[in-house]
Write an enzyme that holds these catalytic residues in place. Structure first.
Site, PDB file in Angstrom:
ATOM      1  N   HIS A 218       0.805  -1.233   0.000  1.00  0.00           N
ATOM      2  CA  HIS A 218       0.000   0.000   0.000  1.00  0.00           C
ATOM      3  C   HIS A 218       0.833   1.276   0.000  1.00  0.00           C
ATOM      4  O   HIS A 218       0.285   2.368  -0.099  1.00  0.00           O
ATOM      5  CB  HIS A 218      -0.951   0.028   1.203  1.00  0.00           C
TER       6      HIS A 218
HETATM    7  C1  UD1 Z   1      -2.266   4.930   6.462  1.00  0.00           C
HETATM    8  C2  UD1 Z   1      -1.028   5.350   7.257  1.00  0.00           C
HETATM    9  C3  UD1 Z   1       0.039   4.271   7.100  1.00  0.00           C
HETATM   10  C4  UD1 Z   1      -0.488   2.897   7.448  1.00  0.00           C
HETATM   11  C5  UD1 Z   1      -1.715   2.606   6.600  1.00  0.00           C
HETATM   12  C6  UD1 Z   1      -2.323   1.261   6.905  1.00  0.00           C
HETATM   13  C7  UD1 Z   1      -0.481   7.767   7.451  1.00  0.00           C
HETATM   14  C8  UD1 Z   1       0.372   8.844   6.902  1.00  0.00           C
HETATM   15  N1  UD1 Z   1      -0.465   6.587   6.768  1.00  0.00           N
HETATM   16  O1  UD1 Z   1      -1.910   4.978   5.070  1.00  0.00           O
HETATM   17  O2  UD1 Z   1       1.125   4.583   7.961  1.00  0.00           O
HETATM   18  O3  UD1 Z   1       0.506   1.929   7.206  1.00  0.00           O
HETATM   19  O4  UD1 Z   1      -2.673   3.643   6.855  1.00  0.00           O
HETATM   20  O5  UD1 Z   1      -3.470   1.047   6.149  1.00  0.00           O
HETATM   21  O6  UD1 Z   1      -1.143   7.981   8.430  1.00  0.00           O
HETATM   22  N2  UD1 Z   1      -9.680   4.128   2.873  1.00  0.00           N
HETATM   23  C9  UD1 Z   1     -10.784   3.315   2.885  1.00  0.00           C
HETATM   24  N3  UD1 Z   1     -11.314   2.971   4.086  1.00  0.00           N
HETATM   25  C10 UD1 Z   1     -10.782   3.399   5.263  1.00  0.00           C
HETATM   26  C11 UD1 Z   1      -9.647   4.226   5.231  1.00  0.00           C
HETATM   27  C12 UD1 Z   1      -9.107   4.581   4.022  1.00  0.00           C
HETATM   28  O7  UD1 Z   1     -11.284   2.899   1.857  1.00  0.00           O
HETATM   29  O8  UD1 Z   1     -11.302   3.046   6.335  1.00  0.00           O
HETATM   30  C13 UD1 Z   1      -9.102   4.547   1.588  1.00  0.00           C
HETATM   31  C14 UD1 Z   1      -9.022   6.051   1.475  1.00  0.00           C
HETATM   32  O9  UD1 Z   1     -10.178   6.572   0.938  1.00  0.00           O
HETATM   33  C15 UD1 Z   1      -7.816   6.271   0.595  1.00  0.00           C
HETATM   34  C16 UD1 Z   1      -6.933   5.063   0.894  1.00  0.00           C
HETATM   35  O10 UD1 Z   1      -7.751   4.095   1.542  1.00  0.00           O
HETATM   36  O11 UD1 Z   1      -8.155   6.236  -0.744  1.00  0.00           O
HETATM   37  C17 UD1 Z   1      -5.736   5.435   1.698  1.00  0.00           C
HETATM   38  O12 UD1 Z   1      -6.058   5.608   3.081  1.00  0.00           O
HETATM   39  P1  UD1 Z   1      -5.226   6.581   4.069  1.00  0.00           P
HETATM   40  O13 UD1 Z   1      -5.607   6.349   5.480  1.00  0.00           O
HETATM   41  O14 UD1 Z   1      -5.301   7.947   3.534  1.00  0.00           O
HETATM   42  O15 UD1 Z   1      -3.724   6.206   3.929  1.00  0.00           O
HETATM   43  P2  UD1 Z   1      -3.025   4.831   3.903  1.00  0.00           P
HETATM   44  O16 UD1 Z   1      -2.333   4.757   2.611  1.00  0.00           O
HETATM   45  O17 UD1 Z   1      -3.953   3.737   4.295  1.00  0.00           O
END
Ligand code: UD1
Length: 379
Positions: A218
């Protein structure tokens, strides 16, 4: 009524935080001298990324959910700060305890520091020395303003001391993620898995009779770039021709694979079993029976070290070098996956050791520290 309890707000925001917070919440339940309050920032919010973890890890529902959701880094950090400040005004905690390195960790630390509330950082001192990683910025910011530094390994202690933190404030107490793993591993042996892949094919009882690998990806540096993601897909397919692979896809990765037109290649490859994000117990069960793990995660490098399963981490750096020195982890490039996978399969678990205090008892050591710290500061 006895005297006033020492009040600690514990902060959890994203998936990798939940298995660190769970053993602390359990150990603090009904504590005679410490009142604990759980704040979920809502950085991760859906069933698979958040709710199922609360359920399986038996974490009580958060007292407060800030419901910030997904947004750009600045917007997400700002929203957490604004809403967390209001919570601190209302609750007047003596301490804020943050874990890990996600945006919620840094945002809540900043709020606490400005309000002169003590900050304890669990997983302090880890450094990848790669400021291109948002997590590295979060680690640096948090450790610049924390008061109590709880670390998972000696290298973290050394990093903090080199940055000027007094040794008396640094406490190497082990790994909370391993507490959760030890507590739940046995439970997974009794659990039946009923998983479907994205083609709606059942993932056979693969873990029970044949060798397989499991992957997670990811990191923006791997999945946001079309060329890199293309190399990864080709390497995964090559490995899968020798070793079937299970691939629970993070939402960010799925959307990038679709955007770059790479999803069809994966869906066509017969030996790659794609699923959505898995629950904690499902993933733990599959990982603990895997012959190999391929990942870019932080926490999985630690879990595979404890389980003595070879782990190929597709990153140029790691903030968790003890998993390489002592454990089963190695850092590799995207185009090396196939060769390193074949090499790793020849290794045995006696090639690896488990770092000090990664033993399932870290939460009780932390509670003892909090008791000493709170009684000293309450006089
Ligand atoms: C975040 C953390 C990372 C961790 C990772 C685990 C930061 C900077 N990054 O990165 O350290 O390793 O989480 O997953 O804090 N999304 C969903 N459902 C959710 C949450 C997110 O579909 O419940 C989607 C969002 O819409 C987005 C993507 O997942 O498109 C990324 O999520 P985000 O929390 O922004 O960052 P991660 O890349 O997951």
């Amino acid at each position: 009524m006895g005297s006033k309890k020492y009040k600690i707000i514990l902060v959890a925001g994203a998936r990798p935080n939940f298995m660190k917070i769970a053993p602390l919440m359990h150990a603090l339940k009904d504590h005679p001298d410490i009142e604990s309050l759980l704040v979920h920032t809502g950085q991760h919010y859906d069933e698979k990324m958040s709710h199922s973890f609360f359920e399986q890890l038996n974490i009580p529902a958060p007292h407060i959910n800030l419901e910030v959701g997904s947004a750009s880094h600045a917007v997400q950090t700002a929203l957490i700060m604004e809403r967390f400040e209001a919570v601190c005004f209302q609750e007047q905690p003596d301490m804020v305890m943050v874990v890990g390195d996600v945006n919620s960790t840094a945002a809540c630390s900043l709020v606490a520091a400005k309000l002169h509330i003590k900050i304890a950082h669990y997983e302090a001192g880890l450094r990848s020395r790669d400021r291109g990683m948002p997590e590295e910025i979060n680690r640096l910011v948090t450790d610049a303003i924390a008061d109590l530094f709880i670390t998972t390994s000696r290298d973290a202690d050394e990093n903090l001391q080199a940055e000027g933190v007094a040794p008396a404030h640094i406490h190497m107490l082990g790994n909370l993620m391993i507490d959760s793993l030890v507590t739940h591993l046995e439970q997974t042996s009794r659990m039946e898995l009923k998983l479907m892949d994205l083609n709606a094919q059942p993932i056979m009882d693969i873990w029970s009779d044949i060798k397989y690998g499991i992957m997670t990806f990811h990191r923006p540096s791997n999945v946001d770039d079309k060329a890199t993601l293309g190399i990864l897909v080709q390497e995964w397919i090559k490995v899968s021709e020798q070793l079937p692979l299970i691939f629970p896809i993070h939402p960010r990765t799925q959307s990038k694979l679709e955007q770059f037109g790479l999803m069809d290649d994966l869906l066509r490859s017969k030996n790659i079993y794609l699923t959505g994000p898995l629950s904690y117990l499902e993933f733990l069960k599959l990982m603990s029976h895997a012959a190999l793990v391929i990942t870019d995660s932080g926490g999985i490098q630690e879990e595979t070290t404890y389980l003595k399963i070879p782990c190929l981490t597709v990153r140029p750096t790691t903030e968790r070098p003890v998993t390489i020195w002592e454990g089963s982890n190695q850092l590799i490039k995207a185009d090396e996956i196939f060769n390193k996978a074949i090499e790793s399969l020849a290794k045995t678990s006696s090639d690896y050791t488990i770092p000090r205090y990664w033993d399932g008892s870290t939460a009780s050591r932390i509670i003892k520290l909090l008791e000493d710290f709170s009684s000293a500061s309450m006089g």
